[in-house]
Design an enzyme around this catalytic site. Structure first.
Site, mmCIF file in Angstrom:
data_model
loop_
_atom_site.group_PDB
_atom_site.id
_atom_site.type_symbol
_atom_site.label_atom_id
_atom_site.label_comp_id
_atom_site.label_asym_id
_atom_site.label_seq_id
_atom_site.Cartn_x
_atom_site.Cartn_y
_atom_site.Cartn_z
ATOM 1 N N GLU A 135 42.696 -59.594 21.822
ATOM 2 C CA GLU A 135 43.327 -58.618 21.371
ATOM 3 C C GLU A 135 43.796 -59.143 19.832
ATOM 4 O O GLU A 135 44.029 -60.502 19.698
ATOM 5 C CB GLU A 135 44.898 -58.530 21.839
ATOM 6 C CG GLU A 135 45.763 -57.621 21.169
ATOM 7 C CD GLU A 135 45.270 -56.217 21.036
ATOM 8 O OE1 GLU A 135 44.161 -55.684 20.524
ATOM 9 O OE2 GLU A 135 45.883 -55.153 21.595
ATOM 10 N N ASP A 136 44.105 -58.375 18.810
ATOM 11 C CA ASP A 136 44.460 -59.052 17.519
ATOM 12 C C ASP A 136 45.833 -59.162 17.248
ATOM 13 O O ASP A 136 46.377 -60.336 16.797
ATOM 14 C CB ASP A 136 44.186 -57.867 16.315
ATOM 15 C CG ASP A 136 44.850 -56.500 16.480
ATOM 16 O OD1 ASP A 136 45.443 -56.103 17.767
ATOM 17 O OD2 ASP A 136 44.742 -55.627 15.614
ATOM 18 N N ASP A 148 52.889 -57.239 19.986
ATOM 19 C CA ASP A 148 54.075 -56.976 19.698
ATOM 20 C C ASP A 148 55.035 -56.635 20.849
ATOM 21 O O ASP A 148 55.727 -57.761 21.402
ATOM 22 C CB ASP A 148 54.597 -56.270 18.537
ATOM 23 C CG ASP A 148 53.641 -54.906 18.449
ATOM 24 O OD1 ASP A 148 52.604 -54.636 18.126
ATOM 25 O OD2 ASP A 148 54.226 -53.733 18.934
ATOM 26 N N PHE A 151 55.028 -56.221 8.445
ATOM 27 C CA PHE A 151 53.799 -55.111 8.341
ATOM 28 C C PHE A 151 52.842 -56.194 8.013
ATOM 29 O O PHE A 151 52.638 -56.415 6.460
ATOM 30 C CB PHE A 151 54.030 -53.855 7.609
ATOM 31 C CG PHE A 151 53.208 -52.809 7.895
ATOM 32 C CD1 PHE A 151 51.863 -53.014 8.121
ATOM 33 C CD2 PHE A 151 53.594 -51.745 8.444
ATOM 34 C CE1 PHE A 151 50.858 -51.980 8.500
ATOM 35 C CE2 PHE A 151 52.876 -50.498 8.511
ATOM 36 C CZ PHE A 151 51.201 -50.667 8.831
ATOM 37 N N ARG A 167 41.399 -53.774 6.770
ATOM 38 C CA ARG A 167 40.961 -54.534 7.877
ATOM 39 C C ARG A 167 39.919 -55.686 7.322
ATOM 40 O O ARG A 167 39.725 -56.679 7.852
ATOM 41 C CB ARG A 167 40.161 -53.651 8.937
ATOM 42 C CG ARG A 167 40.986 -52.748 9.734
ATOM 43 C CD ARG A 167 39.958 -52.187 10.722
ATOM 44 N NE ARG A 167 40.662 -50.943 11.254
ATOM 45 C CZ ARG A 167 41.573 -50.864 12.406
ATOM 46 N NH1 ARG A 167 41.814 -51.787 12.929
ATOM 47 N NH2 ARG A 167 41.921 -49.805 12.875
#
Length: 176
Positions: free
Chosen positions: A96-97, A100, A149, A162
C-alpha cells in the site's frame, strides 16, 4: 507541477534507498510471497519494491476503497478490482502507498485471512499515525509522515502528481 509543491519530504534517492532496504527485509523472511498491490496509488512503490525482493514473487492487484465519493471513510471496504487467483495457503504481502485511518487495511487484511491466506502482512511506503482510527500492524514501513497533503511517487491529487519522483507537500492553494 513542481511549482505546486510547498516542500519535498523525501527525495527520489531517499525513497529508492528505503525501498531497497524494505526489499532486503522481506527477502529474509520468506521463501516466496504472493504480493497484492493496491491500485492506483501503490503502483509505483509496488513495482520498485517487488524488484528489490530477491525471492520468487507472484504479482496481483486489488482496487479497494472505504471512502467512495466522500472525504470521510465509510468504514466498509468496497472491492472494485479483486484478486485473480486463489490465495489459500499462501503468504500474502499487501503493498500500500499510505495508511492513515487504518480502516481500509484492517478490513482488507481480515477479508484476505478469511479467504484462507496462510499469513497476511502489510508493506506501506508511508504511515500517518496522527490520523489512525484503528490499530493496524504495518510489518514493513518506509516512512512515518506528518498529517499533510502529500503527492508524488504514486500519491495524487485529482489524478495528478503521481509521476513526480519524490514525495512532497502540496500547496494548500492548489486543493482549497
Amino acid at each position: 507541477m513542481t511549482s505546486d509543491i510547498e516542500k519535498i519530504l523525501y527525495t527520489e534517492k531517499e525513497i529508492h534507498s528505503r525501498v531497497q532496504e524494505m526489499g532486503e527485509e522481506i527477502s529474509k523472511e520468506y521463501s516466496e510471497i504472493y504480493s497484492v498491490g493496491i491500485l492506483k496509488g501503490a503502483s509505483i512503490f509496488y513495482a520498485d519494491l517487488v524488484r528489490a525482493v530477491k525471492i520468487p514473487v507472484m504479482l496481483d492487484f486489488m482496487m479497494v476503497s472505504s471512502y467512495g465519493a466522500e472525504s470521510v471513510t465509510s468504514g466498509k471496504v468496497d472491492i472494485k478490482k479483486d484478486l485473480e487467483r486463489d490465495i489459500s495457503g499462501k503468504d500474502l504481502l499487501i503493498v500500500e502507498d499510505i495508511i492513515d485511518t487504518g480502516i481500509t487495511m484492517k478490513c482488507l487484511s481480515k477479508i484476505l485471512k478469511e479467504r484462507g491466506a496462510k499469513s497476511v502482512k502489510i508493506a506501506a511506503l508511508l504511515s500517518k499515525p496522527d490520523r489512525r482510527e484503528v490499530e493496524v500492524d504495518i510489518d514493513y514501513l518506509g516512512f512515518s509522515v506528518p498529517d499533510e497533503f502529500l503527492v508524488g511517487y504514486g500519491l495524487d491529487y485529482a489524478e495528478k502528481y503521481r509521476n513526480l519522483p519524490f514525495i512532497g507537500v502540496l500547496k494548500r492553494s492548489v486543493y482549497e
